[in-house]
Design an enzyme around this catalytic site. Structure first.
Site, mmCIF file in Angstrom:
data_model
loop_
_atom_site.group_PDB
_atom_site.id
_atom_site.type_symbol
_atom_site.label_atom_id
_atom_site.label_comp_id
_atom_site.label_asym_id
_atom_site.label_seq_id
_atom_site.Cartn_x
_atom_site.Cartn_y
_atom_site.Cartn_z
ATOM 1 N N ASN A 9 0.822 -1.327 -0.079
ATOM 2 C CA ASN A 9 0.157 0.201 -0.038
ATOM 3 C C ASN A 9 0.972 1.349 -0.005
ATOM 4 O OD1 ASN A 9 -1.231 2.101 1.209
ATOM 5 N ND2 ASN A 9 -3.188 0.878 1.819
ATOM 6 N N HIS A 12 1.029 6.072 2.229
ATOM 7 C CA HIS A 12 1.748 7.057 2.759
ATOM 8 C C HIS A 12 3.065 7.723 2.218
ATOM 9 C CE1 HIS A 12 -1.024 6.661 5.824
ATOM 10 N NE2 HIS A 12 -0.998 5.201 5.998
ATOM 11 N N HIS A 45 -5.634 3.721 -1.419
ATOM 12 C CA HIS A 45 -6.862 4.148 -1.088
ATOM 13 C C HIS A 45 -7.031 5.622 -1.537
ATOM 14 C CE1 HIS A 45 -9.673 4.464 2.733
ATOM 15 N NE2 HIS A 45 -10.394 4.854 1.710
ATOM 16 N N ARG A 47 -9.280 8.257 -0.708
ATOM 17 C CA ARG A 47 -10.266 8.704 0.167
ATOM 18 C C ARG A 47 -11.200 9.895 -0.163
ATOM 19 N NH1 ARG A 47 -8.753 6.548 5.563
ATOM 20 N NH2 ARG A 47 -10.394 8.003 6.369
ATOM 21 N N ARG A 51 -6.518 12.830 1.126
ATOM 22 C CA ARG A 51 -5.698 13.431 1.997
ATOM 23 C C ARG A 51 -4.120 12.778 1.590
ATOM 24 N NH1 ARG A 51 -7.200 10.078 7.682
ATOM 25 N NH2 ARG A 51 -9.320 11.118 7.209
ATOM 26 N N HIS A 52 -4.248 11.797 0.793
ATOM 27 C CA HIS A 52 -2.919 11.223 0.380
ATOM 28 C C HIS A 52 -3.065 10.714 -0.952
ATOM 29 C CE1 HIS A 52 -4.985 7.285 1.742
ATOM 30 N NE2 HIS A 52 -4.841 7.462 2.914
ATOM 31 N N GLU A 72 -8.773 0.609 -2.955
ATOM 32 C CA GLU A 72 -9.597 0.881 -1.921
ATOM 33 C C GLU A 72 -10.396 1.933 -2.019
ATOM 34 O OE1 GLU A 72 -7.330 0.851 1.885
ATOM 35 O OE2 GLU A 72 -6.129 -0.877 1.471
ATOM 36 N N THR A 102 -6.876 6.568 10.271
ATOM 37 C CA THR A 102 -6.787 5.364 9.474
ATOM 38 C C THR A 102 -8.126 4.847 9.370
ATOM 39 O OG1 THR A 102 -5.590 3.586 8.734
ATOM 40 C CG2 THR A 102 -5.886 4.136 11.301
ATOM 41 N N THR A 103 -8.284 3.513 8.765
ATOM 42 C CA THR A 103 -9.514 2.803 8.592
ATOM 43 C C THR A 103 -9.648 2.181 9.672
ATOM 44 O OG1 THR A 103 -8.953 2.480 6.150
ATOM 45 C CG2 THR A 103 -10.881 1.272 7.044
ATOM 46 N N GLU A 153 -11.399 -9.409 2.937
ATOM 47 C CA GLU A 153 -9.958 -8.993 3.695
ATOM 48 C C GLU A 153 -10.263 -8.919 5.220
ATOM 49 O OE1 GLU A 153 -7.292 -6.211 1.715
ATOM 50 O OE2 GLU A 153 -6.562 -5.468 3.524
ATOM 51 N N HIS A 196 -3.959 -4.568 7.844
ATOM 52 C CA HIS A 196 -4.041 -3.401 8.632
ATOM 53 C C HIS A 196 -3.119 -3.635 9.963
ATOM 54 C CE1 HIS A 196 -5.342 0.334 10.525
ATOM 55 N NE2 HIS A 196 -5.781 0.443 9.395
HETATM 56 N N1 PXP Z 1 -6.175 -3.198 3.650
HETATM 57 C C1 PXP Z 1 -6.908 -2.230 3.876
HETATM 58 C C2 PXP Z 1 -8.149 -2.544 3.543
HETATM 59 C C3 PXP Z 1 -6.759 -0.800 4.492
HETATM 60 O O1 PXP Z 1 -7.667 0.118 4.561
HETATM 61 C C4 PXP Z 1 -5.276 -0.433 4.840
HETATM 62 C C5 PXP Z 1 -5.060 0.777 5.455
HETATM 63 O O2 PXP Z 1 -5.047 1.837 4.419
HETATM 64 C C6 PXP Z 1 -4.256 -1.562 4.708
HETATM 65 C C7 PXP Z 1 -4.731 -2.870 4.307
HETATM 66 C C8 PXP Z 1 -2.885 -1.307 5.324
HETATM 67 O O3 PXP Z 1 -2.917 -1.054 6.536
HETATM 68 P P1 PXP Z 1 -1.282 -0.718 7.106
HETATM 69 O O4 PXP Z 1 -1.124 0.556 6.687
HETATM 70 O O5 PXP Z 1 -1.582 -0.485 8.674
HETATM 71 O O6 PXP Z 1 -0.348 -1.524 6.791
#
Ligand code: PXP
Length: 250
Positions: A9, A12, A45, A47, A51-52, A72, A102-103, A153, A196
């Site tokens: 992902n 960030h 993702h 959003r 924001r990112h 996402e 965060t989610t 997931e 996550h």
């Molecule tokens: N999976 C999903 C569906 C998420 O929303 C996120 C966070 O954006 C992640 C995985 C990744 O989580 P993390 O950034 O904590 O590794």
């Protein structure tokens, strides 16, 4: 034994870029580096508040990377339209609150059944592989199957937080829930992903669950890349996952 895929992902990377505006660091460049280092797909993702990741990041990721893109998204009309236009390999439906960092927690598939059903149908109809980001509670998993989502997931955040904060009994309960949830989901014919809050240790542990075929990891990888570099970090993560996977047959 199914191979365990790693989805990186890159949200960030965009968070850091947006802290100053401009184009650096570029999440698409990070995605290409992560792919060259051995990951199996890229997750981003978009959003509602941008924001990112931004709209043009999604368009560029789709156009420029040669591995599957996992988009996402919240189950809103705006995001569905972007998904239909972009046609990513997969779309992971996530809950979204403006005020969260965060989610936090998974989708309430049971409570939002009426809202989710047409979205799952529409995305599937376009050939996008739909996944629901949910907690491991049986009712949520059963609803994902009923909604016709081919993939879930499992939200691993509560388990990871409990471990990090030394809440041992809670971590044990959360881990049991994840194990049972992965089994239930597989028995219902769902493909199981997880994500996550994962780091090297928790990714290695969860890799030992044979039903889990994909991990999506962001924050830890991008943070660790500050110290080790992104390619090294992806390689370490891949190695941790491979170590965990080997334990399945032991
Ligand atoms: N999976 C999903 C569906 C998420 O929303 C996120 C966070 O954006 C992640 C995985 C990744 O989580 P993390 O950034 O904590 O590794």
């Amino acid at each position: 034994m199914k191979r365990l895929r790693l989805g990186v992902n890159v949200d960030h990377v965009a968070t850091i870029r947006n802290a100053r505006g401009g184009r650096h660091p570029d999440p698409v460049r990070a995605a290409k580096l992560a792919i060259a280092a051995g990951c199996d797909g890229i997750t981003a993702h978009l959003r509602e508040d941008r924001r990112h990741i931004r709209d043009d990041d999604i368009a560029r990721l789709k156009a420029e990377i040669d591995k599957p893109l996992n988009f996402e998204m919240a189950a809103t009309r705006e995001m569905v339209d972007i998904a239909l236009k972009t046609r990513p390999h997969a779309a992971c439906l996530v809950p979204e609150k403006r005020t969260e960092r965060t989610t936090e927690g998974g989708l309430d598939a049971v409570g939002q059944r009426a809202q989710l059903a047409p979205v799952v149908r529409e995305l599937k109809h376009t050939g996008i592989r739909v996944s629901l980001f949910i907690g491991a509670a049986p009712a949520q998993i059963e609803m994902a199957a009923e909604l016709g989502a081919p993939v879930i997931e499992i939200h691993t955040g509560s388990w990871c937080d409990a471990l990090t904060e030394g809440r041992v009994a809670e971590a044990k309960t959360e881990w049991q829930l994840i194990q049972d949830g992965a089994q239930l989901a597989a028995s219902l014919g769902l493909e199981v992903h997880a994500g996550h809050g994962l780091d090297y240790g928790t990714a290695e542990t969860i890799a030992s669950l044979p039903q889990v075929v994909e991990l999506n990891i962001g924050h830890f990888l991008i943070g660790e890349a500050v110290f080790e570099g992104l390619p090294e970090t992806v390689k370490f993560m891949r190695a941790a996952m491979d170590r965990g996977r080997k334990k399945v047959s032991e």
